[in-house]
Scaffold this active site. Structure first.
Site, short mmCIF file in Angstrom:
data_model
loop_
_atom_site.label_atom_id
_atom_site.label_comp_id
_atom_site.label_asym_id
_atom_site.label_seq_id
_atom_site.Cartn_x
_atom_site.Cartn_y
_atom_site.Cartn_z
N LEU A 65 0.86 -1.18 0.00
CA LEU A 65 0.00 0.00 0.00
C LEU A 65 0.90 1.23 0.00
CD1 LEU A 65 -2.95 -0.66 2.51
CD2 LEU A 65 -3.12 -0.29 0.05
N ASP A 66 0.67 2.15 -0.92
CA ASP A 66 1.45 3.38 -0.98
C ASP A 66 1.24 4.21 0.29
OD1 ASP A 66 2.34 2.73 -3.52
OD2 ASP A 66 0.68 3.78 -4.51
N PRO A 67 2.18 5.11 0.61
CA PRO A 67 2.00 5.97 1.79
C PRO A 67 0.68 6.73 1.80
CG PRO A 67 4.24 6.14 0.99
CD PRO A 67 3.50 5.30 -0.01
N LEU A 68 0.20 7.14 0.63
CA LEU A 68 -1.07 7.86 0.54
C LEU A 68 -2.26 6.99 0.96
CD1 LEU A 68 -2.78 10.31 -0.57
CD2 LEU A 68 -2.72 9.16 -2.80
N ALA A 69 -2.14 5.68 0.77
CA ALA A 69 -3.27 4.77 0.97
C ALA A 69 -3.41 4.35 2.43
CB ALA A 69 -3.10 3.54 0.09
#
Length: 287
Positions: free
Chosen positions: A37-41
């Site tokens: 999961l990307d940091p944004l997610a």
């Protein structure tokens, strides 16, 4: 210590940060996640502990449900709000136009992954190349999108819920939707709502995990039996057990449905297998 943890990842940290924290809390090194999961997610992230790491690829293959927000009218180099704006084309998009576009992406489709991803081409991670300003051709991938529901739309800002197969990049899906509309689209928020049958309702925050481990409470660790919903099959003889453990096909007496099974011997879980031709048991994960 072994099992699987359903984590509710917060915004602003990487998947590796989650693993690093869990290694510290649980005082063990053998931990791995089953899908970045990307940091944004935010949202559901399945983490394997101990011997359960052998089964990570099966968990990674489970379908996932996401809720995503996006803006229509501009593009960034990362396909999300954290990237650099590289193009803009403000046009008026109606709800009806958007709904018609979403329908085109349902089913078995091809998708080109984003440059800002951990996929390797010729041994190089794409995001390493992207940060150097290098763009390379990426092969299309076969993915499946079960549904896309439009939850909200106003002033070129949309929110969707979608169920997708392994390998789908929601950032790329949104970018492609923008292209289909004759403009651009950029993801502004992402929540992974569910992985397989495991949802946010089954998840724990990192803070909860830390507090529970301090109190020697490990109920957050799910067993293999809890995670895999495959039917159970018991090997009957020592000979079958040896054949299975050595990677050989086992011919069983029963006629079973051709699908995946959890395999046991003397009531102990030993791995996963496929049944083919109704009576040929072929192991593919050994515990």
């Amino acid at each position: 210590m072994e099992g699987i943890i359903v984590i509710n990842k917060p915004k602003g940290i990487t998947s590796f940060d989650v693993i690093r924290k869990l290694k510290k809390f649980l005082k063990t090194k053998k931990i791995g996640h089953t899908g970045t999961l990307d940091p944004l997610a935010i949202g559901v992230m399945l983490v394997c502990v101990g011997k359960a790491t052998k089964l990570a690829s099966d968990l990674e293959a489970k379908d996932k449900v996401y809720i995503a927000d996006f803006d229509i009218g501009y593009a960034t180099d990362t396909y999300d709000i954290e990237g650099k704006k590289i193009a803009e084309n403000i046009i008026e998009v109606s709800k009806e136009n958007l709904e018609q576009s979403l329908k085109k992406f349902i089913g078995n489709i091809k998708q080109v992954p984003p440059m800002y991803s951990a996929i390797k081409i010729d041994g190089n991670k794409l995001y390493h190349l992207a940060r150097k300003g290098i763009e390379v051709e990426r092969p299309e991938r076969d993915i499946t999108i079960e549904y896309i529901n439009l939850l909200d739309f106003k002033d070129n800002k949309a929110k969707i819920e979608t169920k997708v197969s392994k390998g789908c990049y929601i950032r790329s899906l949104i970018y492609d939707i923008g292209q289909d509309l004759g403009t651009y689209a950029t993801m502004t928020a992402l929540q992974r709502k569910q992985v397989g049958e495991y949802s946010l309702e089954n998840s724990y925050s990192l803070e909860q995990i830390e507090e529970m481990t301090l109190n020697n409470n490990f109920k957050f660790l799910k067993t293999i039996e809890e995670i895999f919903s495959y039917d159970k099959y018991n090997l009957q003889t020592e000979k079958e057990f040896i054949l299975y453990k050595n990677g050989n096909t086992v011919k069983i007496k029963e006629n079973l449905e051709n699908k995946k099974y959890r395999i046991y011997f003397q009531d102990e879980f030993i791995g996963l297998a496929n049944i083919e031709n109704n009576n040929l048991l072929k192991g593919y994960k050994y515990y």
